[in-house]
Scaffold this motif. Structure first.
Motif, PDB file in Angstrom:
ATOM      1  N   CYS A 366     -25.586  25.086 -11.052  1.00 18.74           N
ATOM      2  CA  CYS A 366     -26.335  23.931 -11.544  1.00 18.74           C
ATOM      3  C   CYS A 366     -27.789  24.324 -11.783  1.00 18.74           C
ATOM      4  N   SER A 367     -28.359  23.824 -12.864  1.00 15.66           N
ATOM      5  CA  SER A 367     -29.729  24.199 -13.241  1.00 15.66           C
ATOM      6  C   SER A 367     -30.592  22.960 -13.379  1.00 15.66           C
ATOM      7  N   PRO A 368     -31.892  23.088 -13.028  1.00 14.35           N
ATOM      8  CA  PRO A 368     -32.807  21.952 -13.200  1.00 14.35           C
ATOM      9  C   PRO A 368     -33.095  21.720 -14.672  1.00 14.35           C
ATOM     10  N   ARG A 369     -33.097  20.459 -15.083  1.00 16.62           N
ATOM     11  CA  ARG A 369     -33.380  20.092 -16.475  1.00 16.62           C
ATOM     12  C   ARG A 369     -34.286  18.866 -16.481  1.00 16.62           C
ATOM     13  N   ASN A 370     -35.029  18.705 -17.552  1.00 15.30           N
ATOM     14  CA  ASN A 370     -35.826  17.491 -17.747  1.00 15.30           C
ATOM     15  C   ASN A 370     -34.902  16.406 -18.286  1.00 15.30           C
ATOM     16  N   LYS A 371     -34.772  15.337 -17.545  1.00 14.03           N
ATOM     17  CA  LYS A 371     -33.834  14.276 -17.913  1.00 14.03           C
ATOM     18  C   LYS A 371     -34.135  13.720 -19.304  1.00 14.03           C
ATOM     19  N   ASP A 372     -35.418  13.637 -19.661  1.00 11.02           N
ATOM     20  CA  ASP A 372     -35.795  13.053 -20.947  1.00 11.02           C
ATOM     21  C   ASP A 372     -35.388  13.924 -22.133  1.00 11.02           C
ATOM     22  N   LEU A 373     -35.093  15.201 -21.851  1.00  5.81           N
ATOM     23  CA  LEU A 373     -34.763  16.116 -22.939  1.00  5.81           C
ATOM     24  C   LEU A 373     -33.271  16.408 -23.047  1.00  5.81           C
ATOM     25  N   LEU A 374     -32.471  15.741 -22.201  1.00  5.03           N
ATOM     26  CA  LEU A 374     -31.031  15.963 -22.245  1.00  5.03           C
ATOM     27  C   LEU A 374     -30.390  15.199 -23.394  1.00  5.03           C
ATOM     28  N   GLU A 375     -29.349  15.794 -23.936  1.00  3.82           N
ATOM     29  CA  GLU A 375     -28.546  15.084 -24.919  1.00  3.82           C
ATOM     30  C   GLU A 375     -27.772  13.975 -24.202  1.00  3.82           C
ATOM     31  N   PRO A 376     -27.378  12.918 -24.886  1.00  3.08           N
ATOM     32  CA  PRO A 376     -26.656  11.808 -24.235  1.00  3.08           C
ATOM     33  C   PRO A 376     -25.433  12.261 -23.442  1.00  3.08           C
ATOM     34  N   TRP A 377     -24.654  13.201 -23.997  1.00  2.33           N
ATOM     35  CA  TRP A 377     -23.440  13.619 -23.292  1.00  2.33           C
ATOM     36  C   TRP A 377     -23.775  14.438 -22.044  1.00  2.33           C
ATOM     37  N   GLU A 378     -24.953  15.109 -22.034  1.00  2.00           N
ATOM     38  CA  GLU A 378     -25.343  15.905 -20.876  1.00  2.00           C
ATOM     39  C   GLU A 378     -25.754  15.024 -19.696  1.00  2.00           C
ATOM     40  N   ARG A 379     -26.297  13.857 -20.005  1.00  5.44           N
ATOM     41  CA  ARG A 379     -26.735  12.957 -18.931  1.00  5.44           C
ATOM     42  C   ARG A 379     -25.569  12.452 -18.090  1.00  5.44           C
ATOM     43  N   THR A 380     -24.386  12.463 -18.679  1.00  5.56           N
ATOM     44  CA  THR A 380     -23.188  12.014 -17.948  1.00  5.56           C
ATOM     45  C   THR A 380     -22.927  12.880 -16.718  1.00  5.56           C
ATOM     46  N   PHE A 381     -23.274  14.170 -16.822  1.00 11.85           N
ATOM     47  CA  PHE A 381     -22.992  15.118 -15.734  1.00 11.85           C
ATOM     48  C   PHE A 381     -24.219  15.427 -14.882  1.00 11.85           C
ATOM     49  N   ALA A 382     -25.357  14.855 -15.208  1.00 12.73           N
ATOM     50  CA  ALA A 382     -26.597  15.172 -14.487  1.00 12.73           C
ATOM     51  C   ALA A 382     -26.653  14.452 -13.146  1.00 12.73           C
ATOM     52  N   GLU A 383     -27.205  15.143 -12.153  1.00 15.25           N
ATOM     53  CA  GLU A 383     -27.370  14.575 -10.805  1.00 15.25           C
ATOM     54  C   GLU A 383     -28.799  14.814 -10.337  1.00 15.25           C
ATOM     55  N   SER A 384     -29.197  14.055  -9.329  1.00 16.65           N
ATOM     56  CA  SER A 384     -30.580  14.141  -8.854  1.00 16.65           C
ATOM     57  C   SER A 384     -30.839  15.328  -7.929  1.00 16.65           C
ATOM     58  N   THR A 385     -29.792  15.913  -7.353  1.00 13.55           N
ATOM     59  CA  THR A 385     -29.974  17.073  -6.478  1.00 13.55           C
ATOM     60  C   THR A 385     -28.972  18.162  -6.828  1.00 13.55           C
ATOM     61  N   THR A 386     -29.262  19.378  -6.367  1.00 11.83           N
ATOM     62  CA  THR A 386     -28.365  20.501  -6.616  1.00 11.83           C
ATOM     63  C   THR A 386     -27.043  20.273  -5.922  1.00 11.83           C
ATOM     64  N   ASP A 387     -27.087  19.790  -4.678  1.00  9.85           N
ATOM     65  CA  ASP A 387     -25.842  19.577  -3.906  1.00  9.85           C
ATOM     66  C   ASP A 387     -24.924  18.593  -4.618  1.00  9.85           C
ATOM     67  N   GLN A 388     -25.483  17.486  -5.119  1.00  8.39           N
ATOM     68  CA  GLN A 388     -24.666  16.488  -5.810  1.00  8.39           C
ATOM     69  C   GLN A 388     -24.031  17.083  -7.045  1.00  8.39           C
ATOM     70  N   CYS A 389     -24.800  17.883  -7.763  1.00  7.96           N
ATOM     71  CA  CYS A 389     -24.292  18.509  -8.982  1.00  7.96           C
ATOM     72  C   CYS A 389     -23.154  19.479  -8.647  1.00  7.96           C
ATOM     73  N   CYS A 390     -23.365  20.316  -7.648  1.00 11.93           N
ATOM     74  CA  CYS A 390     -22.361  21.329  -7.296  1.00 11.93           C
ATOM     75  C   CYS A 390     -21.098  20.683  -6.725  1.00 11.93           C
ATOM     76  N   THR A 391     -21.281  19.630  -5.897  1.00 14.68           N
ATOM     77  CA  THR A 391     -20.121  18.959  -5.309  1.00 14.68           C
ATOM     78  C   THR A 391     -19.259  18.331  -6.393  1.00 14.68           C
ATOM     79  N   ARG A 392     -19.924  17.783  -7.409  1.00 13.70           N
ATOM     80  CA  ARG A 392     -19.178  17.139  -8.494  1.00 13.70           C
ATOM     81  C   ARG A 392     -18.383  18.154  -9.295  1.00 13.70           C
TER      82      ARG A 392
END
Length: 392
Positions: A366-392
């Motif tokens: 999982c990599s840090p990204r600027n939420k405002d610069l994500l494409e709409p489909w990318e926001r579906t998989f974005a999480e607020s922490t690394t652990d949440q992202c990896c667990t998902r």
């Protein structure tokens, strides 16, 4: 009208029928200005042609004529104009100065290639013959006054600078004012009208009243005013230092003017990119170039770099205004390393509240990204922490 004599462009008033641009499928042989003639006939040495060709100035004047009614058909307007021109040209006392009528009241006139006039204004759309009736007579109206406008061209074999042209112009104006003031213009109007032998030329009873002269212009001024200001590819400049560069001097060939969308550009930079992209020295040093910085992806380094706007080649269109946007859009899976690229200024929002973590599928992380610069489909998989992202 100007024509090529084989060595330069010269001008004269009267042409043989075979010299006129009467056939639309033949190459144009007559031109309104020396610049146009030199551009079309001596395109390899325009400057040399202009240096050898007669120097010319243009100016306008108008005169109020009493006892004249406005012509009701183009043929009468043509005959009246020729009589007025012949009368006026006596007053310059210079065989190389010629006046041309451009309007009679609300009737506008322009020269046709066959030596006659084309009518506009109140007679627009009317054929040359119109409703002309040689047997018709025009009632004279001594109380009526109309304004006739003239355009004058004057050649000089000696002048080459503005001071000389100004003196030349002042002398012509003085001559014509004296010609009018002593009643000679009125006399010549009647003489030339009578010579036409047409009863409709009622100007034989006209009186010349008020004269108004316009500003003198050299042909260089006229050419500058008529120039579109657009830039064109200068394939064959005489001076090799200007060859394969772009110019906006108004000397583009007629085929470029006729196909402006294909050949002309609004700026030198755009013209150079379109036609001479391989030449780094196409854009003149005099032109102001943008020093704005833009970021671009370097796929070999998996990061973003920056350079000034004018340094980009025409094919380099994948650019961004900030490092953060470039890193997020092109190297979201490598966001931290991209933002930390030395000398690039860093990403101001890389670890701010707008930072989220999205999956990097190829690297199974999982990599840090600027939420405002994500494409709409990318926001579906974005999480607020690394652990949440990896667990998902």
């Amino acid at each position: 009208m100007y024509y090529s004599d084989g060595a330069k462009c010269d001008s004269k008033l009267n042409f043989e029928p075979t010299e006129l641009n009467s056939m639309k499928w033949t190459r144009t042989t007559l031109f309104e200005t020396a610049q146009e003639c030199c551009r079309e006939r001596f395109w390899w040495d325009i400057k040399g042609c202009l240096d050898e060709s007669p120097k010319e100035i243009q100016f306008t004047f108008s005169v109020d004529i009493g006892g004249v009614s406005e012509p009701t058909n183009c043929q009468d307007a043509d005959r009246m104009a020729h009589a007025m021109q012949d009368a006026a040209n006596v007053g310059w006392h210079d065989v190389n100065t010629h006046a041309f009528v451009t309007s009679i009241g609300n009737v506008e006139l322009s020269s046709a290639t066959d030596g006659t006039f084309e009518c506009g204004g109140s007679l627009a759309g009317q054929s040359y013959a119109g409703d002309y009736d040689p047997k018709a007579s025009y009632p004279l109206d001594s109380s009526n006054v109309i304004t006739m406008a003239f355009e004058v061209s004057a050649k000089s074999s000696t002048c080459s600078d503005d001071a000389c042209f100004t003196t030349f112009y002042d002398q012509l104006v003085t001559n014509f004012k004296l010609f009018t003031g002593y009643g000679q213009f009125t006399t010549q109007i009647r003489v030339k009208a009578s010579e036409q032998g047409v009863a409709a030329l009622f100007i034989a009873d006209a009186d010349a009243l008020t004269l108004v002269f316009g500003t003198m212009k050299t042909m260089e001024m006229v050419a500058a005013e008529s120039s579109s200001g657009m830039w064109y590819p200068n394939w064959m400049a005489t001076d090799e230092s200007y060859r394969q560069t772009c110019a906006n001097d108004g000397n583009e060939p007629s085929y470029m003017k006729d196909n402006a969308a294909d050949y002309l550009s609004s700026s030198e930079d755009a013209c150079c990119k379109n036609w001479f992209s391989w030449k780094d020295d196409c854009v003149s040093s005099a032109e102001t170039v943008s020093s704005d910085l833009y970021y671009y992806p370097s796929w070999e380094d998996d990061t973003c770099f920056r350079k000034q706007e004018h340094e980009f080649k025409y094919w380099e269109t994948d650019t961004f205004t900030t490092l953060e946007e470039c890193c997020s859009r092109r190297f979201g899976w490598n966001m931290v390393a991209c933002c930390d690229t030395p000398g690039m200024g860093g990403c101001t929002a890389a670890y701010s509240s707008s930072t989220v973590y999205s999956p990097d599928w190829m690297n199974r992380s999982c990599s840090p990204r600027n939420k405002d610069l994500l494409e709409p489909w990318e926001r579906t998989f974005a999480e607020s922490t690394t652990d949440q992202c990896c667990t998902r």
